[in-house]
Design a protein around this motif. Sequence first.
Motif, mmCIF file in Angstrom:
data_model
loop_
_atom_site.group_PDB
_atom_site.id
_atom_site.type_symbol
_atom_site.label_atom_id
_atom_site.label_comp_id
_atom_site.label_asym_id
_atom_site.label_seq_id
_atom_site.Cartn_x
_atom_site.Cartn_y
_atom_site.Cartn_z
ATOM 1 N N GLU A 162 4.987 2.232 -12.025
ATOM 2 C CA GLU A 162 4.295 0.965 -12.263
ATOM 3 C C GLU A 162 3.071 0.782 -11.377
ATOM 4 N N HIS A 163 3.051 1.430 -10.226
ATOM 5 C CA HIS A 163 1.958 1.288 -9.251
ATOM 6 C C HIS A 163 1.518 2.687 -8.801
ATOM 7 N N PRO A 164 0.757 3.388 -9.626
ATOM 8 C CA PRO A 164 0.420 4.783 -9.313
ATOM 9 C C PRO A 164 -0.398 4.976 -8.031
ATOM 10 N N ASP A 165 -1.075 3.929 -7.555
ATOM 11 C CA ASP A 165 -1.841 4.055 -6.312
ATOM 12 C C ASP A 165 -0.980 3.872 -5.067
ATOM 13 N N LEU A 166 0.268 3.502 -5.258
ATOM 14 C CA LEU A 166 1.177 3.278 -4.142
ATOM 15 C C LEU A 166 1.473 4.600 -3.438
ATOM 16 N N GLN A 167 1.208 4.650 -2.143
ATOM 17 C CA GLN A 167 1.533 5.852 -1.372
ATOM 18 C C GLN A 167 3.050 5.927 -1.189
ATOM 19 N N LEU A 168 3.569 7.127 -1.196
ATOM 20 C CA LEU A 168 4.992 7.331 -0.946
ATOM 21 C C LEU A 168 5.153 8.304 0.203
ATOM 22 N N VAL A 169 5.911 7.887 1.195
ATOM 23 C CA VAL A 169 6.300 8.755 2.296
ATOM 24 C C VAL A 169 7.804 8.910 2.164
ATOM 25 N N HIS A 170 8.252 10.101 1.793
ATOM 26 C CA HIS A 170 9.667 10.362 1.519
ATOM 27 C C HIS A 170 10.258 11.112 2.706
ATOM 28 N N LEU A 171 11.100 10.425 3.467
ATOM 29 C CA LEU A 171 11.693 10.987 4.676
ATOM 30 C C LEU A 171 13.162 11.266 4.432
ATOM 31 N N ASP B 223 0.829 -1.203 0.000
ATOM 32 C CA ASP B 223 0.000 0.000 0.000
ATOM 33 C C ASP B 223 0.864 1.255 0.000
ATOM 34 N N ALA B 224 2.063 1.140 0.600
ATOM 35 C CA ALA B 224 2.909 2.326 0.754
ATOM 36 C C ALA B 224 4.378 1.942 0.819
ATOM 37 N N ILE B 225 5.202 2.868 0.342
ATOM 38 C CA ILE B 225 6.646 2.802 0.543
ATOM 39 C C ILE B 225 7.027 3.974 1.435
ATOM 40 N N VAL B 226 7.705 3.664 2.510
ATOM 41 C CA VAL B 226 8.273 4.686 3.378
ATOM 42 C C VAL B 226 9.756 4.714 3.018
ATOM 43 N N TRP B 227 10.157 5.771 2.309
ATOM 44 C CA TRP B 227 11.523 5.872 1.799
ATOM 45 C C TRP B 227 12.364 6.693 2.751
ATOM 46 N N LEU B 228 13.258 6.031 3.450
ATOM 47 C CA LEU B 228 14.173 6.679 4.375
ATOM 48 C C LEU B 228 15.404 7.096 3.578
#
Length: 177
Positions: free
Chosen positions: A152-161, A82-87
């Motif tokens: 590829e997955h436009p509905d994927l939430q991204l949290v960019h930290l 559902d989401a990628i939390v990018w550290l």
Amino acid sequence: MTDAPRRLLVAGRPGAGKSTLARRVAAATGIPYTELDVLHHGPGWNARPEFDDDVLALAQSPAWVTEWQYPQARPVLVAHADAIVWLDLPVRVTMTRLTRRTVSRVRHGTELWAGNVEPPLRTILTEPNHIIRWAWRTRHDYRTLVADARAEHPDLQLVHLRSQRAADAYLATLSPE
């Protein structure tokens, strides 16, 4: 997908604190955490033969938090996430953390996964895939990986930290599921 993601990937280069953040996200949300390194590493630093099946089973489960690593696991996990939390911490921070962690593990003989320990520090000079050399060589990979995953997955939430302070603030926004 609901507003609160239930399948979360924590991305980042070695030394960013992926596992630590993933554990903290799991604790804050009550979503189970699976350490991908545990699934991957067998004795002698060899990949476990069950790894791909374990990753698929994890990806298909209803709720999880894990690290987004290992090339063969990334597409399976991101397809179900559902989401990628990018550290995305600065390279100077991650390389310092990684070096300190590696030296500490070597000095203390810390057992990691499946009985493995870090090799002697001198191997940084002889092993092209020593964790510190590999981390330096791949330090910019997540820029492309995250961009490709979002395409590829436009509905994927991204949290960019981009800092530890941002990671701590993000954790403060989480609540149990």
